[in-house]
Design an enzyme around this catalytic site. Structure first.
Site, PDB file in Angstrom:
ATOM      1  N   LEU A  28       6.616   3.159   1.606  1.00 47.41           N
ATOM      2  CA  LEU A  28       7.537   2.030   1.675  1.00 47.41           C
ATOM      3  C   LEU A  28       8.611   2.233   2.740  1.00 47.41           C
ATOM      4  O   LEU A  28       9.053   3.342   3.007  1.00 47.41           O
ATOM      5  CB  LEU A  28       8.203   1.810   0.308  1.00 47.41           C
ATOM      6  CG  LEU A  28       7.241   1.502  -0.835  1.00 47.41           C
ATOM      7  CD1 LEU A  28       8.029   1.226  -2.118  1.00 47.41           C
ATOM      8  CD2 LEU A  28       6.322   0.327  -0.525  1.00 47.41           C
ATOM      9  N   HIS A  29       9.023   1.125   3.338  1.00 49.52           N
ATOM     10  CA  HIS A  29      10.048   1.139   4.383  1.00 49.52           C
ATOM     11  C   HIS A  29      10.902  -0.113   4.228  1.00 49.52           C
ATOM     12  O   HIS A  29      10.680  -0.916   3.295  1.00 49.52           O
ATOM     13  CB  HIS A  29       9.388   1.228   5.765  1.00 49.52           C
ATOM     14  CG  HIS A  29       8.309   0.206   5.995  1.00 49.52           C
ATOM     15  ND1 HIS A  29       8.557  -1.150   5.973  1.00 49.52           N
ATOM     16  CD2 HIS A  29       6.975   0.339   6.223  1.00 49.52           C
ATOM     17  CE1 HIS A  29       7.439  -1.811   6.213  1.00 49.52           C
ATOM     18  NE2 HIS A  29       6.450  -0.933   6.341  1.00 49.52           N
ATOM     19  N   MET A  76       0.844  -1.202   0.000  1.00 50.45           N
ATOM     20  CA  MET A  76       0.000   0.000   0.000  1.00 50.45           C
ATOM     21  C   MET A  76       0.878   1.250   0.000  1.00 50.45           C
ATOM     22  O   MET A  76       0.410   2.348   0.330  1.00 50.45           O
ATOM     23  CB  MET A  76      -0.934  -0.002   1.208  1.00 50.45           C
ATOM     24  CG  MET A  76      -1.911  -1.180   1.190  1.00 50.45           C
ATOM     25  SD  MET A  76      -3.448  -0.837   2.052  1.00 50.45           S
ATOM     26  CE  MET A  76      -2.856  -0.498   3.697  1.00 50.45           C
ATOM     27  N   GLN A 119       5.704 -11.741   7.141  1.00 45.71           N
ATOM     28  CA  GLN A 119       5.231 -12.433   8.346  1.00 45.71           C
ATOM     29  C   GLN A 119       4.602 -11.442   9.332  1.00 45.71           C
ATOM     30  O   GLN A 119       3.786 -11.809  10.158  1.00 45.71           O
ATOM     31  CB  GLN A 119       6.414 -13.170   8.999  1.00 45.71           C
ATOM     32  CG  GLN A 119       6.106 -13.879  10.299  1.00 45.71           C
ATOM     33  CD  GLN A 119       5.058 -14.962  10.159  1.00 45.71           C
ATOM     34  OE1 GLN A 119       4.909 -15.561   9.080  1.00 45.71           O
ATOM     35  NE2 GLN A 119       4.317 -15.226  11.225  1.00 45.71           N
ATOM     36  N   LYS A 120       4.980 -10.173   9.210  1.00 37.49           N
ATOM     37  CA  LYS A 120       4.402  -9.103  10.045  1.00 37.49           C
ATOM     38  C   LYS A 120       2.868  -9.194  10.065  1.00 37.49           C
ATOM     39  O   LYS A 120       2.240  -9.003  11.081  1.00 37.49           O
ATOM     40  CB  LYS A 120       4.866  -7.758   9.473  1.00 37.49           C
ATOM     41  CG  LYS A 120       4.046  -6.553   9.796  1.00 37.49           C
ATOM     42  CD  LYS A 120       4.384  -6.013  11.149  1.00 37.49           C
ATOM     43  CE  LYS A 120       3.786  -4.654  11.420  1.00 37.49           C
ATOM     44  NZ  LYS A 120       2.466  -4.427  10.903  1.00 37.49           N
ATOM     45  N   SER A 159       6.553  -0.496  10.348  1.00 43.20           N
ATOM     46  CA  SER A 159       5.223  -0.406   9.739  1.00 43.20           C
ATOM     47  C   SER A 159       5.001   0.999   9.198  1.00 43.20           C
ATOM     48  O   SER A 159       5.500   1.973   9.766  1.00 43.20           O
ATOM     49  CB  SER A 159       4.155  -0.712  10.800  1.00 43.20           C
ATOM     50  OG  SER A 159       2.891  -0.244  10.383  1.00 43.20           O
ATOM     51  N   GLN A 214      -2.844 -12.435   7.417  1.00 41.87           N
ATOM     52  CA  GLN A 214      -3.006 -12.119   5.989  1.00 41.87           C
ATOM     53  C   GLN A 214      -2.269 -13.145   5.132  1.00 41.87           C
ATOM     54  O   GLN A 214      -2.805 -13.658   4.141  1.00 41.87           O
ATOM     55  CB  GLN A 214      -2.456 -10.720   5.727  1.00 41.87           C
ATOM     56  CG  GLN A 214      -2.275 -10.358   4.276  1.00 41.87           C
ATOM     57  CD  GLN A 214      -1.885  -8.899   4.097  1.00 41.87           C
ATOM     58  OE1 GLN A 214      -2.705  -8.017   4.225  1.00 41.87           O
ATOM     59  NE2 GLN A 214      -0.623  -8.644   3.809  1.00 41.87           N
ATOM     60  N   GLY A 223      10.891  -2.872   5.640  1.00 41.71           N
ATOM     61  CA  GLY A 223      10.151  -4.139   5.597  1.00 41.71           C
ATOM     62  C   GLY A 223       9.750  -4.471   4.160  1.00 41.71           C
ATOM     63  O   GLY A 223       9.956  -5.593   3.675  1.00 41.71           O
ATOM     64  N   HIS A 224       9.201  -3.473   3.467  1.00 42.37           N
ATOM     65  CA  HIS A 224       8.835  -3.679   2.053  1.00 42.37           C
ATOM     66  C   HIS A 224      10.087  -3.992   1.223  1.00 42.37           C
ATOM     67  O   HIS A 224      10.050  -4.864   0.343  1.00 42.37           O
ATOM     68  CB  HIS A 224       8.178  -2.414   1.479  1.00 42.37           C
ATOM     69  CG  HIS A 224       6.888  -2.021   2.139  1.00 42.37           C
ATOM     70  ND1 HIS A 224       6.748  -0.853   2.838  1.00 42.37           N
ATOM     71  CD2 HIS A 224       5.683  -2.641   2.187  1.00 42.37           C
ATOM     72  CE1 HIS A 224       5.493  -0.754   3.299  1.00 42.37           C
ATOM     73  NE2 HIS A 224       4.838  -1.828   2.920  1.00 42.37           N
TER      74      HIS A 224
HETATM   75  P1  AMP Z   1       1.425  -2.948   3.502  1.00 39.45           P
HETATM   76  O1  AMP Z   1       1.993  -1.918   2.593  1.00 39.45           O
HETATM   77  O2  AMP Z   1       1.446  -2.538   4.936  1.00 39.45           O
HETATM   78  O3  AMP Z   1       0.115  -3.499   3.034  1.00 39.45           O
HETATM   79  O4  AMP Z   1       2.432  -4.169   3.440  1.00 39.45           O
HETATM   80  C1  AMP Z   1       2.802  -4.759   2.229  1.00 39.45           C
HETATM   81  C2  AMP Z   1       3.553  -6.020   2.502  1.00 39.45           C
HETATM   82  O5  AMP Z   1       4.726  -5.709   3.275  1.00 39.45           O
HETATM   83  C3  AMP Z   1       2.752  -7.025   3.327  1.00 39.45           C
HETATM   84  O6  AMP Z   1       2.972  -8.336   2.830  1.00 39.45           O
HETATM   85  C4  AMP Z   1       3.311  -6.868   4.715  1.00 39.45           C
HETATM   86  O7  AMP Z   1       3.209  -8.030   5.504  1.00 39.45           O
HETATM   87  C5  AMP Z   1       4.775  -6.557   4.401  1.00 39.45           C
HETATM   88  N1  AMP Z   1       5.400  -5.880   5.540  1.00 39.45           N
HETATM   89  C6  AMP Z   1       4.961  -4.773   6.180  1.00 39.45           C
HETATM   90  N2  AMP Z   1       5.764  -4.489   7.225  1.00 39.45           N
HETATM   91  C7  AMP Z   1       6.735  -5.435   7.229  1.00 39.45           C
HETATM   92  C8  AMP Z   1       7.853  -5.701   8.078  1.00 39.45           C
HETATM   93  N3  AMP Z   1       8.150  -4.941   9.111  1.00 39.45           N
HETATM   94  N4  AMP Z   1       8.628  -6.786   7.784  1.00 39.45           N
HETATM   95  C9  AMP Z   1       8.335  -7.581   6.724  1.00 39.45           C
HETATM   96  N5  AMP Z   1       7.297  -7.386   5.902  1.00 39.45           N
HETATM   97  C10 AMP Z   1       6.505  -6.336   6.147  1.00 39.45           C
END
Ligand code: AMP
Length: 283
Positions: free
Chosen positions: A33-34, A30, A148-149, A185, A153, A36-37
């Site tokens: 980006l950070h 979404m 895995q966060k 996040s 989902q 984790g992404h």
């Molecule tokens: P989002 O943009 O929050 O919908 O996340 C997109 C993808 O990034 C999803 O599969 C999340 O699980 C993954 N994601 C978000 N935060 C992290 C994180 N800290 N570590 C690993 N994957 C993440």
């Protein structure tokens, strides 16, 4: 790096890559980006020849009153991060590209979407599975990468792919954390420095839980009480749920013998935060 805003353009870019025999990886996000992404993008780049990232704040997975409007949308910064990470195409459609009219077709995974976040966010997973099914149909990746966060989902998406015979593999990557242990996040942006420090208690409670299970505690009730005690040290944390569930079925576990998912959701100031760990008591 290409930026595609239409279904036709992303499809034709992916088709060209596939015609060259390339393996296609998709990282659905979404945006905002950070690291984790980026870890998902790196996993995709390692294992695939062509990496697509989707950036779409999916309205159908937000419940009324949630943060859809204020969800951060720093598209330029996101595109730069993707470029630096070696992404081949970013698919960043407008809302009406994905939902051109009233959406009458939904994908629903039963049972697995009922506990944990499903209980507090009615309709959330229906939105998640529907957008992922759409993205899988649009991009047609060989592999899609999830974190895995968002443990529930990932389990729900895997089940959708299996049950509907979707021709792709789902890879789940480890949670990326800050030095304090706080899971990275996009919603951490809503937190002050003090709140971020407080939020590190979530990870601490999960680590304590892991220690208890690994040193032989089997009563879920006892562990949950300890976790709640840790979280209650921070008055501003409002616990939404702390659950120990079977890692596959997501059914509540009272005596811990096998592989469990320990999941936490809290409200802290303006943010709703989730985190989890997998622990195998059998090992
Ligand atoms: P989002 O943009 O929050 O919908 O996340 C997109 C993808 O990034 C999803 O599969 C999340 O699980 C993954 N994601 C978000 N935060 C992290 C994180 N800290 N570590 C690993 N994957 C993440």
């Amino acid at each position: 790096m290409e930026v595609a805003e239409t279904i036709e353009s992303v499809r034709s870019l992916v088709r060209a890559a596939r015609d060259e025999g390339k393996k296609i990886g998709l990282v659905p996000t979404m945006g905002a980006l950070h690291i984790g992404h980026i870890s998902l993008i790196e996993a995709a780049a390692k294992n695939c020849d062509f990496v697509a990232v989707s950036i779409f704040v999916n309205p159908t997975q937000f419940s009324p009153g949630e943060d859809l409007e204020k969800y951060p949308r720093p598209l330029e910064a996101d595109l730069e991060m993707c470029q630096r990470a070696g992404v081949d195409v970013v698919f960043a459609p407008a809302s009406d590209v994905i939902y051109p009219g009233e959406n009458l077709t939904w994908v629903t995974v039963e049972k697995l979407t009922e506990p944990l976040c499903g209980r507090s966010r009615p309709g959330h997973f229906r939105g998640v599975t529907t957008i992922c099914a759409k993205l899988f149909n649009i991009v047609a990746p060989d592999v899609a990468y999830f974190g895995q966060k968002d443990a529930q989902q990932a389990i729900v998406i895997k089940r959708m792919v299996a049950d509907l015979n979707m021709p792709l593999e789902i890879v789940v990557c480890p949670t990326v954390r800050e030095a304090s242990g706080l899971a990275v996040s996009s919603r951490n942006q809503y937190l002050s420095e003090q709140q971020k420090e407080d939020a590190a208690k979530i990870c601490q409670s999960l680590q304590d839980c892991r220690r208890m299970i690994e040193t032989g505690t089997t009563e879920a009730r006892q562990i949950l009480a300890r976790m709640r005690e840790i979280l209650q040290q921070i008055r501003s944390i409002e616990v939404e749920y702390i659950s120990i569930v079977d890692a596959e079925t997501l059914e509540s576990v009272e005596r811990i013998t096998g592989k469990v998912l320990v999941a936490v959701a809290v409200k802290l100031g303006p943010a709703r935060l989730i985190d989890n760990i997998l622990v195998d008591a059998g090992r």
